[in-house]
Design a protein around this motif. Sequence first.
Motif, PDB file in Angstrom:
ATOM      1  N   PRO A  55       3.101  -0.583  11.298  1.00 27.93           N
ATOM      2  CA  PRO A  55       1.757  -0.097  10.947  1.00 27.93           C
ATOM      3  C   PRO A  55       1.238   0.815  12.056  1.00 27.93           C
ATOM      4  O   PRO A  55       1.710   0.765  13.196  1.00 27.93           O
ATOM      5  N   LEU A  56       0.280   1.673  11.714  1.00 36.21           N
ATOM      6  CA  LEU A  56      -0.399   2.453  12.747  1.00 36.21           C
ATOM      7  C   LEU A  56      -1.008   1.470  13.742  1.00 36.21           C
ATOM      8  O   LEU A  56      -1.698   0.523  13.356  1.00 36.21           O
ATOM      9  N   ALA A 105      -3.532   0.657  25.965  1.00 36.47           N
ATOM     10  CA  ALA A 105      -3.556   1.750  24.997  1.00 36.47           C
ATOM     11  C   ALA A 105      -2.523   2.819  25.341  1.00 36.47           C
ATOM     12  O   ALA A 105      -1.823   3.336  24.460  1.00 36.47           O
ATOM     13  N   ALA A 106      -2.421   3.169  26.613  1.00 40.40           N
ATOM     14  CA  ALA A 106      -1.468   4.200  27.018  1.00 40.40           C
ATOM     15  C   ALA A 106      -0.031   3.803  26.704  1.00 40.40           C
ATOM     16  O   ALA A 106       0.814   4.655  26.409  1.00 40.40           O
ATOM     17  N   ARG A 107       0.231   2.517  26.737  1.00 40.23           N
ATOM     18  CA  ARG A 107       1.594   2.028  26.466  1.00 40.23           C
ATOM     19  C   ARG A 107       1.879   1.914  24.972  1.00 40.23           C
ATOM     20  O   ARG A 107       2.986   2.228  24.530  1.00 40.23           O
ATOM     21  N   TYR A 108       0.888   1.504  24.172  1.00 43.99           N
ATOM     22  CA  TYR A 108       1.170   1.157  22.787  1.00 43.99           C
ATOM     23  C   TYR A 108       0.360   1.929  21.732  1.00 43.99           C
ATOM     24  O   TYR A 108       0.864   2.188  20.640  1.00 43.99           O
ATOM     25  N   ALA A 109      -0.896   2.237  22.005  1.00 45.53           N
ATOM     26  CA  ALA A 109      -1.807   2.652  20.934  1.00 45.53           C
ATOM     27  C   ALA A 109      -1.490   4.048  20.414  1.00 45.53           C
ATOM     28  O   ALA A 109      -1.056   4.930  21.156  1.00 45.53           O
ATOM     29  N   GLU A 110      -1.759   4.223  19.116  1.00 47.90           N
ATOM     30  CA  GLU A 110      -1.612   5.527  18.469  1.00 47.90           C
ATOM     31  C   GLU A 110      -2.961   6.079  18.003  1.00 47.90           C
ATOM     32  O   GLU A 110      -3.085   7.263  17.709  1.00 47.90           O
ATOM     33  N   ALA A 111      -3.954   5.237  17.941  1.00 50.37           N
ATOM     34  CA  ALA A 111      -5.339   5.651  17.726  1.00 50.37           C
ATOM     35  C   ALA A 111      -6.209   4.701  18.525  1.00 50.37           C
ATOM     36  O   ALA A 111      -5.901   3.512  18.639  1.00 50.37           O
ATOM     37  N   VAL A 112      -7.282   5.227  19.104  1.00 44.86           N
ATOM     38  CA  VAL A 112      -8.171   4.420  19.939  1.00 44.86           C
ATOM     39  C   VAL A 112      -9.600   4.615  19.455  1.00 44.86           C
ATOM     40  O   VAL A 112     -10.097   5.740  19.385  1.00 44.86           O
ATOM     41  N   PHE A 113     -10.234   3.505  19.098  1.00 52.68           N
ATOM     42  CA  PHE A 113     -11.659   3.508  18.776  1.00 52.68           C
ATOM     43  C   PHE A 113     -12.425   3.251  20.072  1.00 52.68           C
ATOM     44  O   PHE A 113     -12.124   2.292  20.794  1.00 52.68           O
ATOM     45  N   THR A 114     -13.403   4.085  20.365  1.00 55.52           N
ATOM     46  CA  THR A 114     -14.120   3.949  21.624  1.00 55.52           C
ATOM     47  C   THR A 114     -15.612   4.199  21.425  1.00 55.52           C
ATOM     48  O   THR A 114     -16.011   4.961  20.551  1.00 55.52           O
ATOM     49  N   ALA A 115     -16.428   3.549  22.236  1.00 52.95           N
ATOM     50  CA  ALA A 115     -17.875   3.761  22.227  1.00 52.95           C
ATOM     51  C   ALA A 115     -18.231   4.653  23.405  1.00 52.95           C
ATOM     52  O   ALA A 115     -17.950   4.303  24.557  1.00 52.95           O
ATOM     53  N   SER A 125       0.801  -1.226   0.000  1.00 52.74           N
ATOM     54  CA  SER A 125       0.000   0.000   0.000  1.00 52.74           C
ATOM     55  C   SER A 125       0.834   1.275   0.000  1.00 52.74           C
ATOM     56  O   SER A 125       0.277   2.377  -0.033  1.00 52.74           O
ATOM     57  N   GLY A 126       2.154   1.144   0.080  1.00 58.06           N
ATOM     58  CA  GLY A 126       2.996   2.338   0.145  1.00 58.06           C
ATOM     59  C   GLY A 126       2.919   3.043   1.487  1.00 58.06           C
ATOM     60  O   GLY A 126       2.999   4.272   1.564  1.00 58.06           O
ATOM     61  N   GLY A 127       2.764   2.261   2.564  1.00 60.18           N
ATOM     62  CA  GLY A 127       2.786   2.848   3.901  1.00 60.18           C
ATOM     63  C   GLY A 127       1.427   3.261   4.424  1.00 60.18           C
ATOM     64  O   GLY A 127       1.311   4.266   5.133  1.00 60.18           O
ATOM     65  N   ARG A 128       0.390   2.462   4.152  1.00 50.96           N
ATOM     66  CA  ARG A 128      -0.969   2.845   4.586  1.00 50.96           C
ATOM     67  C   ARG A 128      -1.607   1.822   5.516  1.00 50.96           C
ATOM     68  O   ARG A 128      -2.807   1.866   5.749  1.00 50.96           O
ATOM     69  N   ALA A 129      -0.838   0.912   6.074  1.00 45.72           N
ATOM     70  CA  ALA A 129      -1.401  -0.167   6.890  1.00 45.72           C
ATOM     71  C   ALA A 129      -1.584   0.249   8.343  1.00 45.72           C
ATOM     72  O   ALA A 129      -0.782   1.000   8.905  1.00 45.72           O
ATOM     73  N   GLY A 130      -2.655  -0.262   8.942  1.00 47.31           N
ATOM     74  CA  GLY A 130      -2.896  -0.078  10.367  1.00 47.31           C
ATOM     75  C   GLY A 130      -3.421  -1.365  10.968  1.00 47.31           C
ATOM     76  O   GLY A 130      -4.121  -2.137  10.310  1.00 47.31           O
ATOM     77  N   TRP A 131      -3.105  -1.603  12.238  1.00 45.30           N
ATOM     78  CA  TRP A 131      -3.517  -2.821  12.942  1.00 45.30           C
ATOM     79  C   TRP A 131      -4.376  -2.443  14.140  1.00 45.30           C
ATOM     80  O   TRP A 131      -3.897  -1.773  15.058  1.00 45.30           O
ATOM     81  N   ASN A 132      -5.633  -2.862  14.131  1.00 45.96           N
ATOM     82  CA  ASN A 132      -6.489  -2.746  15.306  1.00 45.96           C
ATOM     83  C   ASN A 132      -6.252  -3.978  16.170  1.00 45.96           C
ATOM     84  O   ASN A 132      -6.669  -5.086  15.825  1.00 45.96           O
ATOM     85  N   GLN A 143       1.228  10.738   1.528  1.00 42.13           N
ATOM     86  CA  GLN A 143       1.737  10.541   2.870  1.00 42.13           C
ATOM     87  C   GLN A 143       1.459   9.118   3.327  1.00 42.13           C
ATOM     88  O   GLN A 143       0.553   8.453   2.816  1.00 42.13           O
ATOM     89  N   THR A 144       2.221   8.685   4.322  1.00 39.26           N
ATOM     90  CA  THR A 144       1.893   7.426   4.970  1.00 39.26           C
ATOM     91  C   THR A 144       0.716   7.652   5.915  1.00 39.26           C
ATOM     92  O   THR A 144       0.350   8.794   6.231  1.00 39.26           O
ATOM     93  N   LEU A 145       0.132   6.556   6.390  1.00 41.31           N
ATOM     94  CA  LEU A 145      -0.970   6.667   7.345  1.00 41.31           C
ATOM     95  C   LEU A 145      -0.506   7.341   8.625  1.00 41.31           C
ATOM     96  O   LEU A 145      -1.215   8.167   9.207  1.00 41.31           O
ATOM     97  N   ARG A 146       0.682   7.025   9.080  1.00 43.20           N
ATOM     98  CA  ARG A 146       1.233   7.668  10.272  1.00 43.20           C
ATOM     99  C   ARG A 146       1.316   9.180  10.079  1.00 43.20           C
ATOM    100  O   ARG A 146       0.976   9.960  10.980  1.00 43.20           O
ATOM    101  N   GLU A 147       1.803   9.602   8.936  1.00 47.73           N
ATOM    102  CA  GLU A 147       1.913  11.038   8.671  1.00 47.73           C
ATOM    103  C   GLU A 147       0.541  11.696   8.670  1.00 47.73           C
ATOM    104  O   GLU A 147       0.383  12.817   9.161  1.00 47.73           O
ATOM    105  N   ARG A 148      -0.481  10.999   8.138  1.00 51.92           N
ATOM    106  CA  ARG A 148      -1.836  11.569   8.146  1.00 51.92           C
ATOM    107  C   ARG A 148      -2.337  11.778   9.574  1.00 51.92           C
ATOM    108  O   ARG A 148      -3.092  12.709   9.849  1.00 51.92           O
TER     109      ARG A 148
END
Length: 443
Positions: free
Chosen positions: A210-211, A225-235, A115-122, A423-428
């Motif tokens: 990956p993100l 999340a505080a230790r590792y996450a860079e984005a958090v999906f929450t309800a 993907s040229g740097g667009r991967a993310g792992w939930n 841009q990569t996903l991280r850069e976005r």
Amino acid sequence: MTRRLHLNAFLMNTGHHEASWRLPESDAHAHVEVSHYVGLARIAERGTFDSLFLADGPVLFNSVGQRPSGALEPLTLLTALATATEHIGLIATASTSYNSPYNLARRFASLDHISGGRAGWNIVTTAGREAARNFGLDEEPAHATRYERAAEFLDVALKLWDSWEDDLVVADKAAGVWGDERKIHPPRHKGTYFSVEGALNVPRTPQGYPLLVQAGSSDDGKRFAARYAEAVFTAQQTLQGAQAFYADLKSRTGAADRDPDHIKVLPGIVPVIGSTEAEARRHEAVLEDHIVYRHGLARLEHLLHLTPGTLDLDAPLPAELPPESAVEGSKSRYTLVVELARRDQLTVRELIGRLGGGRGHLTFAGTPEQVADAIEEWFRQGAADGFNIMPAVLPSGLELFVDHVVPILRARGLLRTEYGPRQTLRERYGLPRPANQYTAALV
């Protein structure tokens, strides 16, 4: 620098509302059609979303009688979407409970290259006895155990992604040297849950890692999340609850010696859009009218750890329910659902109606302006860095959001008008490319 919204499109077959597949416009077979997802990805890209997201789990969710069930394996599907899009990030759920670090690290590294740097792992720890029994276990591991395994899993994955230095490849044809052997770093990891000896067989990727995304809101989940996450999906159901979660997570991230701005909080929102508020309410009512309540009742009793037949559709939840401490599955979702029912004094039937659209995520029916107002309020009032957009019906709900809400957000200066340079996903997401841990150790 102007702070801007991060938008992620959470794509779920015919839409997030459980009755979406019953509408005349819906394709009941779309959940296994690549063309359906390509079309959705291109709509989200037209809306200049940061990313799109596919949920997953190693178990057959829901009753096959309830809604389209089964799903294409997300990393495989995202590889197809990578070739059909140019800018949008591609995030897949993958379990640390029922995978091995080496194979999963390789798959995400491959997607990042493709993907040229667009991967993310939930990153999920996978709750539920049903999933455990697909992998030779009689019961799911304890909640704390799943998070301990997840932490070691991720530490191993980071070692594997760093096992090639960025400049390993020299490609010296004259000398006959393709790569510098000194720049390979086998993890040689031996821990409680994993033993991994050799280096990854994929070079370090455009993003480095990956993100890293996480969705747990329990205490264990927030520590992780505080230790590792860079984005958090929450309800989150209320502005005040979302503000409290946001402040807590940012504080925990700072206490973990990380920049709190390097973790982005994205609550889920299920927008039901109409040209007037009354029209939006009618759309919402049509969906609720198509709910089959016996399915919702069975699902709710399962979530609340109740014996089938316990709940009465036209009564409130029982006064006595199992405490969260007795729940080994989705602790945070259990608490959210119970608090929603108690706070709004809902009958079981009304609660099932509320959960039918977003399974505990905020459902908002209104005009494009009202949806934009709600998003802006949460963004400006310290409740969100962006949103997980969860259309009730697909593709129409995503098209309505992109065509009518996105222009309002752009006019208010909250959302980019175009992607600009690649841009990569991280850069976005405004995140740095991580340094290689082995190289850093030598400095």
